[in-house]
Design a protein around this motif. Sequence first.
Motif, PDB file in Angstrom:
ATOM      1  N   ASN A 180       0.851  -1.192   0.000  1.00  0.00           N
ATOM      2  CA  ASN A 180       0.000   0.000   0.000  1.00  0.00           C
ATOM      3  C   ASN A 180       0.880   1.233   0.000  1.00  0.00           C
ATOM      4  N   ALA A 181       0.668   2.127  -0.951  1.00  0.00           N
ATOM      5  CA  ALA A 181       1.423   3.379  -1.008  1.00  0.00           C
ATOM      6  C   ALA A 181       0.647   4.458  -0.265  1.00  0.00           C
ATOM      7  N   TYR A 182       1.350   5.221   0.609  1.00  0.00           N
ATOM      8  CA  TYR A 182       0.702   6.269   1.397  1.00  0.00           C
ATOM      9  C   TYR A 182       1.304   7.655   1.180  1.00  0.00           C
ATOM     10  N   GLY A 183       2.526   7.732   0.669  1.00  0.00           N
ATOM     11  CA  GLY A 183       3.168   9.030   0.494  1.00  0.00           C
ATOM     12  C   GLY A 183       4.053   9.056  -0.741  1.00  0.00           C
ATOM     13  N   LEU A 184       4.185  10.255  -1.325  1.00  0.00           N
ATOM     14  CA  LEU A 184       4.968  10.452  -2.542  1.00  0.00           C
ATOM     15  C   LEU A 184       5.612  11.825  -2.468  1.00  0.00           C
ATOM     16  N   ASN A 185       6.877  11.926  -2.864  1.00  0.00           N
ATOM     17  CA  ASN A 185       7.501  13.252  -2.909  1.00  0.00           C
ATOM     18  C   ASN A 185       7.775  13.656  -4.356  1.00  0.00           C
ATOM     19  N   GLY A 186       8.280  14.850  -4.539  1.00  0.00           N
ATOM     20  CA  GLY A 186       8.532  15.386  -5.870  1.00  0.00           C
ATOM     21  C   GLY A 186       9.615  14.659  -6.640  1.00  0.00           C
ATOM     22  N   SER A 187      10.433  13.868  -5.969  1.00  0.00           N
ATOM     23  CA  SER A 187      11.483  13.100  -6.636  1.00  0.00           C
ATOM     24  C   SER A 187      10.985  11.741  -7.107  1.00  0.00           C
ATOM     25  N   GLY A 188       9.714  11.448  -6.848  1.00  0.00           N
ATOM     26  CA  GLY A 188       9.159  10.160  -7.255  1.00  0.00           C
ATOM     27  C   GLY A 188       9.377   9.041  -6.259  1.00  0.00           C
ATOM     28  N   GLN A 189       9.896   9.365  -5.077  1.00  0.00           N
ATOM     29  CA  GLN A 189      10.046   8.345  -4.041  1.00  0.00           C
ATOM     30  C   GLN A 189       8.682   8.096  -3.397  1.00  0.00           C
ATOM     31  N   VAL A 190       8.380   6.837  -3.122  1.00  0.00           N
ATOM     32  CA  VAL A 190       7.096   6.435  -2.563  1.00  0.00           C
ATOM     33  C   VAL A 190       7.332   5.699  -1.251  1.00  0.00           C
ATOM     34  N   SER A 245       6.312  -5.791  15.735  1.00  0.00           N
ATOM     35  CA  SER A 245       5.751  -6.670  14.713  1.00  0.00           C
ATOM     36  C   SER A 245       5.165  -5.901  13.539  1.00  0.00           C
ATOM     37  N   TYR A 246       5.210  -4.567  13.595  1.00  0.00           N
ATOM     38  CA  TYR A 246       4.531  -3.770  12.586  1.00  0.00           C
ATOM     39  C   TYR A 246       5.249  -2.436  12.396  1.00  0.00           C
ATOM     40  N   SER A 247       5.289  -1.984  11.154  1.00  0.00           N
ATOM     41  CA  SER A 247       5.694  -0.605  10.851  1.00  0.00           C
ATOM     42  C   SER A 247       5.053  -0.201   9.533  1.00  0.00           C
ATOM     43  N   SER A 248       4.823   1.088   9.364  1.00  0.00           N
ATOM     44  CA  SER A 248       4.284   1.609   8.118  1.00  0.00           C
ATOM     45  C   SER A 248       4.730   3.057   7.965  1.00  0.00           C
ATOM     46  N   ALA A 249       5.015   3.454   6.753  1.00  0.00           N
ATOM     47  CA  ALA A 249       5.433   4.825   6.461  1.00  0.00           C
ATOM     48  C   ALA A 249       4.260   5.566   5.845  1.00  0.00           C
ATOM     49  N   TYR A 250       4.030   6.805   6.295  1.00  0.00           N
ATOM     50  CA  TYR A 250       2.870   7.575   5.844  1.00  0.00           C
ATOM     51  C   TYR A 250       3.219   8.835   5.070  1.00  0.00           C
ATOM     52  N   GLY A 251       4.461   9.265   5.108  1.00  0.00           N
ATOM     53  CA  GLY A 251       4.826  10.466   4.372  1.00  0.00           C
ATOM     54  C   GLY A 251       6.326  10.541   4.141  1.00  0.00           C
ATOM     55  N   ILE A 252       6.702  11.290   3.113  1.00  0.00           N
ATOM     56  CA  ILE A 252       8.112  11.503   2.792  1.00  0.00           C
ATOM     57  C   ILE A 252       8.260  12.925   2.266  1.00  0.00           C
ATOM     58  N   ASN A 253       9.287  13.638   2.739  1.00  0.00           N
ATOM     59  CA  ASN A 253       9.480  15.008   2.278  1.00  0.00           C
ATOM     60  C   ASN A 253      10.502  15.061   1.142  1.00  0.00           C
ATOM     61  N   GLY A 254      10.773  16.250   0.665  1.00  0.00           N
ATOM     62  CA  GLY A 254      11.693  16.434  -0.440  1.00  0.00           C
ATOM     63  C   GLY A 254      13.119  16.024  -0.144  1.00  0.00           C
ATOM     64  N   SER A 255      13.482  15.954   1.133  1.00  0.00           N
ATOM     65  CA  SER A 255      14.825  15.515   1.529  1.00  0.00           C
ATOM     66  C   SER A 255      14.903  14.009   1.715  1.00  0.00           C
ATOM     67  N   GLY A 256      13.789  13.312   1.529  1.00  0.00           N
ATOM     68  CA  GLY A 256      13.783  11.862   1.689  1.00  0.00           C
ATOM     69  C   GLY A 256      13.563  11.397   3.113  1.00  0.00           C
ATOM     70  N   GLN A 257      13.206  12.311   4.029  1.00  0.00           N
ATOM     71  CA  GLN A 257      12.934  11.918   5.410  1.00  0.00           C
ATOM     72  C   GLN A 257      11.522  11.350   5.477  1.00  0.00           C
TER      73      GLN A 257
END
Length: 133
Positions: free
Chosen positions: A47-57, A87-99
């Motif tokens: 499941n994709a939840y975040g995308l930045n301007g560099s195309g990282q998801v 037992s669980y992790s998920s990423a919800y956002g990414i900024n322009g610096s890749g954080q």
Amino acid sequence: MKWQNHGKIGLLLMILALLGLALSPASAAATYNVTDLGTLPGGTYSNAYGLNGSGQVVGGADNASGYRAFLWSGGTMTSLGTLPGGSYSSAYGINGSGQVVGGATAGTDRDYHARSEEGRVGKECRSRWSPYH
């Protein structure tokens, strides 16, 4: 008589201009590319939840160990892991610096804010948190 003709011509020009605006597209149609991000090794979905301007998801995907945060960049999906004992992790956002920001559980299965630290999940704070609040 001259003024009446000018008024009629002006009205006609205004009507033609309005029709032209109504019939012409406001801007060029948007185009999109859909990319299959794939899954983590041993997984069946992501499941994709975040995308930045560099195309990282960023998002979450299952694998043999459970549900894990991932970073997709340059055509490769990489697991960001989880907190120790979690037992669980998920990423919800990414900024322009890749954080990356997201959530994860620890050994107590209590939820934590989490952020990426050089490609792995690190604990940010100890508050109960859900992306759905």
